[in-house]
Scaffold this motif. Structure first.
Motif, PDB file in Angstrom:
ATOM      1  N   THR A 209       0.972  -1.277   0.073  1.00 59.28           N
ATOM      2  CA  THR A 209      -0.064  -0.154   0.063  1.00 59.28           C
ATOM      3  C   THR A 209       1.029   1.243   0.130  1.00 59.28           C
ATOM      4  O   THR A 209       1.928   1.431   0.904  1.00 59.28           O
ATOM      5  CB  THR A 209      -0.789   0.126   1.309  1.00 59.28           C
ATOM      6  N   ASP A 210       0.608   2.225  -0.714  1.00 54.75           N
ATOM      7  CA  ASP A 210       1.248   3.586  -0.854  1.00 54.75           C
ATOM      8  C   ASP A 210       0.152   4.643  -0.992  1.00 54.75           C
ATOM      9  O   ASP A 210      -0.751   4.628  -1.698  1.00 54.75           O
ATOM     10  CB  ASP A 210       2.112   3.466  -2.109  1.00 54.75           C
ATOM     11  N   LEU A 211       0.353   5.521  -0.173  1.00 53.22           N
ATOM     12  CA  LEU A 211      -0.370   6.831   0.033  1.00 53.22           C
ATOM     13  C   LEU A 211       0.431   8.001   0.335  1.00 53.22           C
ATOM     14  O   LEU A 211       1.461   7.974   0.884  1.00 53.22           O
ATOM     15  CB  LEU A 211      -1.538   6.711   0.939  1.00 53.22           C
ATOM     16  N   GLY A 212      -0.087   9.000   0.236  1.00 49.96           N
ATOM     17  CA  GLY A 212       0.502  10.343   0.401  1.00 49.96           C
ATOM     18  C   GLY A 212       0.333  10.869   1.857  1.00 49.96           C
ATOM     19  O   GLY A 212      -0.731  10.268   2.538  1.00 49.96           O
ATOM     20  N   PHE A 213       1.383  11.756   2.361  1.00 47.94           N
ATOM     21  CA  PHE A 213       0.895  12.128   3.702  1.00 47.94           C
ATOM     22  C   PHE A 213       0.869  13.608   3.456  1.00 47.94           C
ATOM     23  O   PHE A 213       0.349  14.299   2.452  1.00 47.94           O
ATOM     24  CB  PHE A 213       2.152  12.018   4.525  1.00 47.94           C
ATOM     25  N   PHE A 214       1.139  14.409   4.595  1.00 48.77           N
ATOM     26  CA  PHE A 214       0.738  15.750   4.506  1.00 48.77           C
ATOM     27  C   PHE A 214       1.933  16.536   3.925  1.00 48.77           C
ATOM     28  O   PHE A 214       2.918  16.538   4.182  1.00 48.77           O
ATOM     29  CB  PHE A 214       0.490  16.548   5.780  1.00 48.77           C
ATOM     30  N   TYR A 215       1.468  17.779   3.444  1.00 49.43           N
ATOM     31  CA  TYR A 215       2.563  18.932   2.605  1.00 49.43           C
ATOM     32  C   TYR A 215       3.321  19.495   3.786  1.00 49.43           C
ATOM     33  O   TYR A 215       3.083  19.998   4.696  1.00 49.43           O
ATOM     34  CB  TYR A 215       1.844  19.800   1.855  1.00 49.43           C
ATOM     35  N   ARG A 216       4.661  19.477   3.534  1.00 51.35           N
ATOM     36  CA  ARG A 216       5.677  20.119   4.181  1.00 51.35           C
ATOM     37  C   ARG A 216       6.026  21.514   3.593  1.00 51.35           C
ATOM     38  O   ARG A 216       6.770  21.466   2.497  1.00 51.35           O
ATOM     39  CB  ARG A 216       7.044  19.480   4.374  1.00 51.35           C
ATOM     40  N   ASN A 217       5.482  22.596   3.965  1.00 50.27           N
ATOM     41  CA  ASN A 217       5.659  23.965   3.520  1.00 50.27           C
ATOM     42  C   ASN A 217       7.028  24.371   3.824  1.00 50.27           C
ATOM     43  O   ASN A 217       7.399  24.715   4.942  1.00 50.27           O
ATOM     44  CB  ASN A 217       4.708  24.869   4.270  1.00 50.27           C
ATOM     45  N   PRO A 218       7.738  24.859   2.686  1.00 51.20           N
ATOM     46  CA  PRO A 218       9.231  25.504   2.968  1.00 51.20           C
ATOM     47  C   PRO A 218       9.243  26.562   3.596  1.00 51.20           C
ATOM     48  O   PRO A 218      10.281  26.993   3.975  1.00 51.20           O
ATOM     49  CB  PRO A 218       9.497  25.586   1.595  1.00 51.20           C
ATOM     50  N   GLU A 219       8.061  27.395   4.034  1.00 49.99           N
ATOM     51  CA  GLU A 219       7.873  28.546   4.720  1.00 49.99           C
ATOM     52  C   GLU A 219       7.941  28.444   6.306  1.00 49.99           C
ATOM     53  O   GLU A 219       8.067  29.412   7.068  1.00 49.99           O
ATOM     54  CB  GLU A 219       7.127  29.431   3.972  1.00 49.99           C
ATOM     55  N   ASN A 220       7.426  27.305   6.656  1.00 46.57           N
ATOM     56  CA  ASN A 220       6.892  27.100   7.948  1.00 46.57           C
ATOM     57  C   ASN A 220       7.049  25.756   8.787  1.00 46.57           C
ATOM     58  O   ASN A 220       6.871  25.780   9.938  1.00 46.57           O
ATOM     59  CB  ASN A 220       5.529  27.555   8.218  1.00 46.57           C
ATOM     60  N   ARG A 221       7.709  24.914   7.846  1.00 45.87           N
ATOM     61  CA  ARG A 221       7.712  23.680   8.554  1.00 45.87           C
ATOM     62  C   ARG A 221       9.114  23.556   9.440  1.00 45.87           C
ATOM     63  O   ARG A 221      10.244  23.403   9.132  1.00 45.87           O
ATOM     64  CB  ARG A 221       8.266  22.381   7.286  1.00 45.87           C
ATOM     65  N   GLY A 222       8.817  23.709  10.665  1.00 48.59           N
ATOM     66  CA  GLY A 222       9.904  23.868  11.832  1.00 48.59           C
ATOM     67  C   GLY A 222      10.657  22.595  11.816  1.00 48.59           C
ATOM     68  O   GLY A 222      10.247  21.452  11.771  1.00 48.59           O
TER      69      GLY A 222
END
Length: 858
Positions: A291-304
């Motif tokens: 099984t393969d699925l996507g996760f949540f987007y990592r925003n380059p402006e705020n992903r600590g």
């Protein structure tokens, strides 16, 4: 793995060596080829009876009920047939997307006992993170083509079957054919998005074993392509508008829909009659799933901890959010730049682009924007391997029937995550990780006996069933990928630790936990008069290496009011023992709070940190079950109506979210759970909720002959349910979780099916009704709560038979392309990627059209 498999089957090797299996029930085998759809063997240890004569509500489905649907997943098949059974379409939801949890009568999946040929089915290795940490068998591993019939006992039965049978029991009975070949192929697609292509192949072959035996082998193979019903996130659109052309635009940064899934399932069922009074049997399975699925987007402006950090004291921008640069010089002399997040008011360049260019130009200072200038979305997935085997001998000794059996199960799930990073490793970080492995092993030994005794004054003999059971469950946590949990050399520069999105299981989380128990039961049943049936069962169970013993009981009655009308009632106590996995799981992954992704930690309730906040060892859930109903045969109409009430105490739930302070983070790190400084909050499982579930279930069937125009079989069912929270500790269950339990599942569910047979044609129409349910967009703002509208999903098939061997089918699921409600504009945040509500009880992928071809040979 080979060592683990040897453990699974060591206890069953002796019986398997004796020989192979007979069918599940001699009574059923004797009727092979006859109409067996009404014969019920679940819920009573006496001779089989019809569903309408049962003292407890039982749904009986033939193989055709499962074959004449578009889906091949048994979870969806049961949802379409049993109104009290619900299963959600899981999107981006960790293990829940790999092994989907279901509910029966509003209770979690592990409150329903799953049997195959009357023997307990082992749990999957996957555990449902969050909610109640549900740990349950994966019924999607059972090929529908392998089934002879399925019986769903909608009644508490822990006194008869042991732990887990609080909401009911589902018994999958395998085919016992000694001849014949069945092959089925199916292809389909979600037409609205021209995606979600399905390729499906299944088959069954029956072969004789000597003069008095059979071997039935079945398989199915499924390839389900992903669907995508996402919208572009607002923060991604803002980045694109600010000039970051690296942000993924087609497809979007997020994907919402079905996962890419490839499945292979195989089952066998076999048996040999040794003589007129003895038979040996065996059945088992092997399954693989990817099984393969996507996760949540990592925003380059705020992903600590990956892209951004807080400028340290003593620097020009102290306390401000800046782009994260890793000084990779040996002596810390890199003098990395400080670039505030956001758009530079002077240049108009967004910080992610400025940092990307600065990183490429500076060999001493590394930023993950060099790899992911537009941010990234991790790809999450898992590989599942599953084995099972059961073997035994049954027969008669005088008037006493006996069944001696052993069975074992093995399930292993290896998690993987790609397109991500362990930020603390800097530029040496790989992008692919295997964060860990969960393994579940179960062994059972059963000795069951049944003897009839004549009792003066009774209309029938008193049937006395009794037996012993010994069971062992093992849960293991391991990880072979050190990069997924290691603390890299740059962890002191504000980076996250471990594989982002699903952190690896560190050495302190590794371990093996086991639970052992033995049980003894007695089950009495007799027709006291010609009209009155009475039954009673008592079971003593001792979990001798964990939480001690328990005793449960059940009484049943059925009164024949007329030749065609029965009244029935049951009352009993039950329990569910928490699995070793549920009691010992720990995990760090990404969750969502009010639309914002954040790192969350799940720790065992016995962890010292959990104990500081009230955690303690899990104990069994306990229940009292009441069921009262009637059945009637009114001409060609079969009807049953049942009321149930389930009071469940010490119910296991996920605690409230405890925020991570620096002091708590240090304690968690010291306890062996790495990367605690990156966690926003943590939870643990606890016995801290009492609930009452009640409902009414109506099931009806009616056949009508139209003469030359053919015959129609009508089937309908309706279920009303209500769940109340009787007790919980304030603070351990937030408002959103409370409302999800009481109002988050449709209160009314209905199913309707009509089969019309006309010569070589079959026309099928079905409708599934889902009542409105409460949506809670914000845990903190009750004014945003609202009810999603009720919906009816229509499905249909047109089938044409060619001679006695071939059938071609054109079908559609969700023929009117009905979608869940769209997310309201006021609930859309910068992180929203859902176009439609993901909490709906039916698929949010639209209409699915398919072609199916079936060939059968005797």
């Amino acid at each position: 793995m080979k060592q683990e498999l040897s453990k699974v089957f060591s206890t069953s090797a002796l019986a398997a060596g004796i020989g192979l299996a007979l069918s599940y029930s001699p009574a059923i085998m004797a009727q092979q080829g006859a109409d067996i759809e009404e014969v019920v063997v679940t819920g009573s240890r006496r001779a089989p009876r019809t569903a309408l004569d049962s003292a407890a509500p039982v749904d009986v489905f033939s193989a055709n009920d499962f074959q004449d649907q578009g889906t091949a997943d048994l979870n969806n098949l049961l949802r379409n047939l049993v109104p009290s059974y619900n299963v959600d379409t899981q999107e981006i939801n960790d293990s829940n997307s790999i092994v989907r949890p279901s509910t029966l009568r509003g209770l979690p999946a592990d409150d329903t006992l799953v049997l195959v040929n009357g023997k307990r089915r082992h749990r999957s290795a996957a555990i449902q993170f969050g909610r109640s940490g549900t740990h349950f068998p994966d019924i999607s591993q059972i090929p529908p083509v392998a089934l002879q019939q399925v019986e769903v006992l909608r009644d508490g039965a822990a006194a008869q079957y042991g732990s887990d049978a609080i909401a009911g029991v589902v018994n999958f009975i395998l085919k016992q054919n000694d001849s014949g070949i069945t092959l089925e192929g199916k292809g389909g697609q979600y037409t609205d998005g021209n995606d979600g292509d399905l390729g499906y192949l299944a088959g069954n072959i029956g072969m004789p074993l000597g003069d008095s035996g059979f071997l039935s082998v079945s398989f199915d193979s499924q390839s389900q392509a992903k669907t995508d019903r996402a919208i572009q996130r607002g923060d991604a659109l803002a980045l694109i508008a600010a000039g970051n052309s690296f942000v993924r635009q087609d497809p979007f940064v997020m994907e919402r829909g079905l996962a890419d899934t490839d499945i292979l399932n195989t089952f066998y069922n076999a048996g040999i009659e040794l003589n007129a009074d003895q038979e040996i049997y065996s059945f088992g399975s092997y399954s693989e799933k990817e099984t393969d699925l996507g996760f949540f987007y990592r925003n380059p402006e705020n992903r600590g901890g990956i892209f951004t950090t807080t400028a340290p004291e003593g620097t020009p921008l102290a306390g401000q959010r800046i782009q994260l640069f890793i000084d990779e010089t040996a002596d810390g002399s890199g003098n990395c730049p400080q670039i505030p997040t956001g758009v530079d008011p002077d240049t108009g360049v967004t910080s992610s682009i400025a940092a990307y260019e600065a990183g490429l130009a500076d060999p001493d200072c590394f930023t993950f924007l060099e790899r992911f200038p537009g941010g990234y979305t991790p790809d999450f997935g898992a590989s599942v391997v599953d084995f099972s085997n059961a073997a035994g001998v049954r027969g008669m000794l005088g008037e006493t029937s006996y069944d001696l059996s052993v069975n074992g199960g093995f399930s292993e799930i290896t998690y993987r995550i790609n397109n991500t990073t362990n930020a603390s490793m800097g530029s040496d970080s790989p992008s692919y990780f295997e964060p860990g492995i969960y393994t579940t092993i179960e062994n059972n030994f059963n000795a069951d006996f049944s003897t009839p005794f004549a009792v003066d004054g009774f209309y029938s003999p008193l049937n006395v069933a009794y037996g012993l059971e010994w069971r062992r469950e093992i849960f293991k946590v391991t990880s072979q990928d050190e990069n997924s949990f290691s603390i890299g050399p740059y962890s002191d520069q504000g980076t996250n630790v471990g594989s982002d999105g699903f952190q690896g299981f560190g050495p302190a989380q590794h371990g093996s936990w086991n639970r052992k128990n033995w049980a003894f039961y007695v089950d009495l049943e007799a027709d006291v008069t010609e009209r009155l049936l009475l039954g009673a069962a008592i079971r003593y169970e001792d979990f001798y290496n964990t939480f001690g013993d328990t005793t449960t009981g059940k009484v049943t009655a059925r009164y024949r009011l007329t030749d065609n009308v029965n009244l029935r009632a049951t009352y009993g106590t039950g329990f569910r023992a928490p699995s070793p996995g549920q009691a010992n799981i720990s995990n760090i992954s990404t969750g969502v709070e009010d639309g914002i992704p954040q790192a969350e930690g799940q720790i065992p309730p016995t962890n010292p940190i959990a104990q500081l906040f009230g955690g303690k060892a899990l104990t069994p859930e306990e229940s009292t079950n009441l069921s009262v109903g009637m059945t009637a045969r009114l001409g060609d109409l079969d009807l049953s109506v049942d009321y149930y009430n389930i009071e469940l105490t010490d119910r296991i739930l996920n605690s409230g979210d405890f925020p991570i302070t620096p002091e708590v983070a240090a304690q968690i790190e010291a306890s062996g759970i790495r990367g605690a400084g990156n966690i926003v909050e943590f939870t643990y499982y606890t016995n801290d909720m009492d609930t009452t579930n009640e409902g009414v279930e109506v099931v009806a069937a009616w056949d009508y002959n139209w003469g030359d125009l053919g015959t129609t079989q009508f089937q309908g069912s309706w279920a009303w349910k209500n769940q109340e929270l009787d007790f919980f500790t304030p603070g351990l269950l937030n408002r959103s979780a409370q409302l999800d339990l009481t109002d988050g599942i449709p209160e009314n569910r209905g199913n309707f099916r009509a089969y019309h047979l006309l010569n070589d044609w079959r026309f099928t129409l079905s409708a599934n009704y889902y009542d409105e349910y409460l949506v809670v967009p914000s845990n903190d703002d009750p004014t945003r709560d609202y009810f999603a509208s009720a919906e009816i999903i229509w499905n249909g098939e047109v089938a044409r038979s060619f001679g006695d061997n071939y059938t071609a089918v054109l079908g559609v699921d969700n023929m009117f392309n009905t979608y869940p409600e769209e997310v309201r504009p006021q609930d859309v945040t910068s992180g929203t990627s859902n176009r439609y509500l993901s909490s709906a009880a039916f698929s949010g992928n639209g209409a699915f059209w398919y072609l199916r071809f079936r060939a059968e040979f005797e």
